[in-house]
Design a protein around this motif. Sequence first.
Motif, PDB file in Angstrom:
ATOM      1  N   SER A   1       1.073  -1.477  -0.049  1.00 25.00           N
ATOM      2  CA  SER A   1       0.155  -0.114   0.043  1.00 25.00           C
ATOM      3  C   SER A   1       0.830   1.141   0.073  1.00 25.00           C
ATOM      4  CB  SER A   1      -1.055  -0.035   1.074  1.00 25.00           C
ATOM      5  OG  SER A   1      -1.314   1.130   1.598  1.00 25.00           O
ATOM      6  N   ASN A   2       0.503   2.265  -0.370  1.00 23.66           N
ATOM      7  CA  ASN A   2       1.167   3.523  -0.486  1.00 23.66           C
ATOM      8  C   ASN A   2       0.933   4.410   0.905  1.00 23.66           C
ATOM      9  OD1 ASN A   2       1.864   3.193  -3.200  1.00 23.66           O
ATOM     10  ND2 ASN A   2       0.111   3.979  -4.169  1.00 23.66           N
ATOM     11  N   SER A   3       0.062   3.941   1.630  1.00 22.76           N
ATOM     12  CA  SER A   3      -0.349   4.651   2.816  1.00 22.76           C
ATOM     13  C   SER A   3       0.683   4.051   4.020  1.00 22.76           C
ATOM     14  CB  SER A   3      -1.808   4.684   3.040  1.00 22.76           C
ATOM     15  OG  SER A   3      -2.157   3.252   3.502  1.00 22.76           O
ATOM     16  N   GLU A   4       1.441   3.242   3.875  1.00 25.66           N
ATOM     17  CA  GLU A   4       2.225   2.594   5.017  1.00 25.66           C
ATOM     18  C   GLU A   4       3.198   3.679   5.458  1.00 25.66           C
ATOM     19  OE1 GLU A   4       4.441  -0.268   2.767  1.00 25.66           O
ATOM     20  OE2 GLU A   4       2.901  -1.385   2.473  1.00 25.66           O
ATOM     21  N   PRO A   5       3.204   3.766   6.773  1.00 22.03           N
ATOM     22  CA  PRO A   5       4.228   4.581   7.700  1.00 22.03           C
ATOM     23  C   PRO A   5       5.367   4.082   7.505  1.00 22.03           C
ATOM     24  CG  PRO A   5       2.876   3.225   9.076  1.00 22.03           C
ATOM     25  CD  PRO A   5       2.271   3.053   7.483  1.00 22.03           C
ATOM     26  N   ASP A   6       6.404   5.051   7.974  1.00 19.84           N
ATOM     27  CA  ASP A   6       7.909   4.545   7.790  1.00 19.84           C
ATOM     28  C   ASP A   6       8.461   4.268   9.183  1.00 19.84           C
ATOM     29  OD1 ASP A   6       7.849   5.158   5.030  1.00 19.84           O
ATOM     30  OD2 ASP A   6       8.331   7.226   5.333  1.00 19.84           O
ATOM     31  N   ASN A   7       7.629   4.332  10.263  1.00 20.86           N
ATOM     32  CA  ASN A   7       8.311   4.193  11.439  1.00 20.86           C
ATOM     33  C   ASN A   7       8.057   2.870  12.112  1.00 20.86           C
ATOM     34  OD1 ASN A   7       5.607   4.685  11.992  1.00 20.86           O
ATOM     35  ND2 ASN A   7       5.766   6.306  13.630  1.00 20.86           N
ATOM     36  N   ILE A   8       7.725   1.858  11.421  1.00 23.29           N
ATOM     37  CA  ILE A   8       7.300   0.347  11.981  1.00 23.29           C
ATOM     38  C   ILE A   8       8.605  -0.466  11.918  1.00 23.29           C
ATOM     39  CG2 ILE A   8       5.806  -1.457  11.815  1.00 23.29           C
ATOM     40  CD1 ILE A   8       3.770   0.161  11.107  1.00 23.29           C
TER      41      ILE A   8
ATOM     42  N   LEU B   1      10.989  -3.902  11.993  1.00 28.20           N
ATOM     43  CA  LEU B   1      10.898  -5.200  11.393  1.00 28.20           C
ATOM     44  C   LEU B   1      10.347  -6.049  12.446  1.00 28.20           C
ATOM     45  CD1 LEU B   1      14.324  -5.553   9.635  1.00 28.20           C
ATOM     46  CD2 LEU B   1      12.283  -5.347   8.532  1.00 28.20           C
ATOM     47  N   PHE B   2       9.654  -7.333  12.064  1.00 25.96           N
ATOM     48  CA  PHE B   2       9.086  -8.303  12.770  1.00 25.96           C
ATOM     49  C   PHE B   2      10.016  -8.916  13.846  1.00 25.96           C
ATOM     50  CE2 PHE B   2       7.789 -12.839  13.177  1.00 25.96           C
ATOM     51  CZ  PHE B   2       6.993 -12.591  14.043  1.00 25.96           C
ATOM     52  N   LYS B   3       9.596  -8.965  15.109  1.00 25.34           N
ATOM     53  CA  LYS B   3      10.190  -9.915  16.090  1.00 25.34           C
ATOM     54  C   LYS B   3       9.208 -10.515  16.871  1.00 25.34           C
ATOM     55  CE  LYS B   3      13.438  -5.843  16.832  1.00 25.34           C
ATOM     56  NZ  LYS B   3      13.717  -4.978  17.940  1.00 25.34           N
ATOM     57  N   PRO B   4       9.647 -11.824  16.973  1.00 19.68           N
ATOM     58  CA  PRO B   4       8.571 -12.764  18.062  1.00 19.68           C
ATOM     59  C   PRO B   4       8.115 -11.957  19.207  1.00 19.68           C
ATOM     60  CG  PRO B   4      10.436 -13.854  17.427  1.00 19.68           C
ATOM     61  CD  PRO B   4      10.718 -12.547  16.995  1.00 19.68           C
ATOM     62  N   SER B   5       8.753 -11.089  19.722  1.00 17.88           N
ATOM     63  CA  SER B   5       8.265 -10.282  21.041  1.00 17.88           C
ATOM     64  C   SER B   5       6.955  -9.493  20.589  1.00 17.88           C
ATOM     65  CB  SER B   5       9.313  -9.414  21.745  1.00 17.88           C
ATOM     66  OG  SER B   5       9.898  -8.515  20.643  1.00 17.88           O
ATOM     67  N   SER B   6       6.898  -9.209  19.329  1.00 15.64           N
ATOM     68  CA  SER B   6       5.708  -8.347  18.980  1.00 15.64           C
ATOM     69  C   SER B   6       4.303  -8.971  19.430  1.00 15.64           C
ATOM     70  CB  SER B   6       5.684  -8.059  17.546  1.00 15.64           C
ATOM     71  OG  SER B   6       7.033  -7.580  17.246  1.00 15.64           O
TER      72      SER B   6
ATOM     73  N   ALA C   1       8.771  -6.872   2.130  1.00 13.81           N
ATOM     74  CA  ALA C   1       7.771  -5.860   1.982  1.00 13.81           C
ATOM     75  C   ALA C   1       6.272  -6.208   2.394  1.00 13.81           C
ATOM     76  CB  ALA C   1       7.636  -5.412   0.507  1.00 13.81           C
ATOM     77  N   GLN C   2       6.122  -7.192   3.524  1.00 13.59           N
ATOM     78  CA  GLN C   2       5.106  -7.487   4.133  1.00 13.59           C
ATOM     79  C   GLN C   2       4.846  -6.851   5.410  1.00 13.59           C
ATOM     80  OE1 GLN C   2       5.682 -11.955   3.965  1.00 13.59           O
ATOM     81  NE2 GLN C   2       4.287 -11.956   2.094  1.00 13.59           N
ATOM     82  N   TRP C   3       3.556  -7.053   6.056  1.00 16.95           N
ATOM     83  CA  TRP C   3       3.176  -6.582   7.309  1.00 16.95           C
ATOM     84  C   TRP C   3       2.759  -7.514   8.102  1.00 16.95           C
ATOM     85  CZ3 TRP C   3       5.018  -1.612   7.965  1.00 16.95           C
ATOM     86  CH2 TRP C   3       5.229  -0.992   6.995  1.00 16.95           C
TER      87      TRP C   3
ATOM     88  N   LEU D   1      -4.142 -13.102  17.375  1.00 19.57           N
ATOM     89  CA  LEU D   1      -4.326 -13.340  16.103  1.00 19.57           C
ATOM     90  C   LEU D   1      -3.230 -12.743  15.144  1.00 19.57           C
ATOM     91  CD1 LEU D   1      -6.183 -14.499  13.847  1.00 19.57           C
ATOM     92  CD2 LEU D   1      -7.039 -12.299  13.154  1.00 19.57           C
ATOM     93  N   SER D   2      -2.346 -13.431  14.403  1.00 18.81           N
ATOM     94  CA  SER D   2      -1.377 -12.967  13.589  1.00 18.81           C
ATOM     95  C   SER D   2      -1.535 -12.871  12.156  1.00 18.81           C
ATOM     96  CB  SER D   2       0.001 -13.703  14.010  1.00 18.81           C
ATOM     97  OG  SER D   2       1.091 -13.465  12.968  1.00 18.81           O
ATOM     98  N   ILE D   3      -1.776 -11.782  11.688  1.00 13.69           N
ATOM     99  CA  ILE D   3      -2.015 -11.865   9.918  1.00 13.69           C
ATOM    100  C   ILE D   3      -0.697 -11.046   9.296  1.00 13.69           C
ATOM    101  CG2 ILE D   3      -3.461 -10.713   8.446  1.00 13.69           C
ATOM    102  CD1 ILE D   3      -5.759 -10.546  10.025  1.00 13.69           C
ATOM    103  N   VAL D   4      -0.411 -12.012   8.247  1.00 12.84           N
ATOM    104  CA  VAL D   4       0.555 -11.482   7.323  1.00 12.84           C
ATOM    105  C   VAL D   4      -0.070 -10.886   6.170  1.00 12.84           C
ATOM    106  CG1 VAL D   4       2.662 -12.021   5.971  1.00 12.84           C
ATOM    107  CG2 VAL D   4       2.205 -12.936   8.252  1.00 12.84           C
ATOM    108  N   THR D   5       0.327  -9.674   5.672  1.00 14.09           N
ATOM    109  CA  THR D   5      -0.281  -9.077   4.663  1.00 14.09           C
ATOM    110  C   THR D   5       0.624  -8.460   3.666  1.00 14.09           C
ATOM    111  OG1 THR D   5      -2.192  -7.604   3.961  1.00 14.09           O
ATOM    112  CG2 THR D   5      -1.310  -7.143   5.762  1.00 14.09           C
ATOM    113  N   GLY D   6       0.406  -8.236   2.450  1.00 15.52           N
ATOM    114  CA  GLY D   6       1.023  -7.156   1.514  1.00 15.52           C
ATOM    115  C   GLY D   6       0.845  -6.011   1.629  1.00 15.52           C
ATOM    116  N   ALA D   7      -0.479  -5.509   2.292  1.00 12.04           N
ATOM    117  CA  ALA D   7      -0.852  -4.200   2.322  1.00 12.04           C
ATOM    118  C   ALA D   7      -1.344  -3.555   3.504  1.00 12.04           C
ATOM    119  CB  ALA D   7      -2.274  -4.187   1.612  1.00 12.04           C
TER     120      ALA D   7
END
Length: 335
Positions: A70-77, A79-84, A102-104, A121-127
Amino acid sequence: MDKTSVRLIDNLAEVTSHQNTKVLEKSLLKTLTELLPTEDIVLYEVLEQEKGVTLNVISHAIAKQTTSKSNSEPDNIELFKPSSLLEAVQNQQVFIQSSENAQWNVFYPISSSNNNVFAVLSIVTGAFPSEIDKKLVSALLRVYSNYLGLLEKTQKDTLTGLFNRETLNYEISKILSRQNKSFNFHNNNASTDEKRRDLNQNKYWLGIIDIDHFKAINDTFGHLYGDEVLILVSRQMRKNLLRDDDLVFRYGGEEFVILLSTDTDIAAKSIFDRVRRQVSSHTFPQIEQVTISIGFVEIATQSSVADVIGQADKALYMAKENGRNRVEKYLPALK
């Protein structure tokens, strides 16, 4: 009403049509993959332990559809960590992190009516998820949580937390229906190869468990202590049932029932005997040892739930007659 709203209502009806929690969880994930641009979804159970919170996978779904970034993604997130996952549990808020490719990764805590987080619930998405997407998922998870709460009240025994007698009757009826259909098909239509394959499939077994000398425990130490023994015995039985499909029920008084699936009577007896040994080896307060007797039977072509219970009860009677703290299988000769 647009097509999306109709589909959402249809999916809600589908999710809340199941009484089996495992089927319910699969239906929930299926609904989410149909409604959202997801690539992977995992439902985790949150367990509070002495060393901290642990997460166990309950259900997992891989969606067919993928979406572009998505073009609306913020830049301050980060990388994924299990602690999340744990952070979502602790803060009880939706948590988002970027991952590789490039996934979320989006984590949704799921709370019970008393505001305790029992799942994530954990969701992996491209947008990057929109606010509408997050509200939609959160609303579905509230429906899931509320429905689980209703099932808990209607299906569980209040003292032990085990499934109750009504749920046992429902589960036996399902198995009998399935077994009788299979029996009729293989008698009338099946080829020799199909019959051979059916013989190799797992069978269903029901065991009735009775706490030995429970009346003496109640008479000597009181009913409050008797209730504590029931709770401790139920915990020991659940601890030793290693497979998710094995079910434990409070049948009434000091009696319990276990439903399991395995291929032979020898394997079934081995499992029931392992449960018996688990209980007898546990040290109980004040009385040190409690033992159980078990009678079991194959659920096959009996005509009713009462017949299944009656046959297992005859085997239980033999276990008690032969000295208690043992396992006996029902045989037609026991009639």
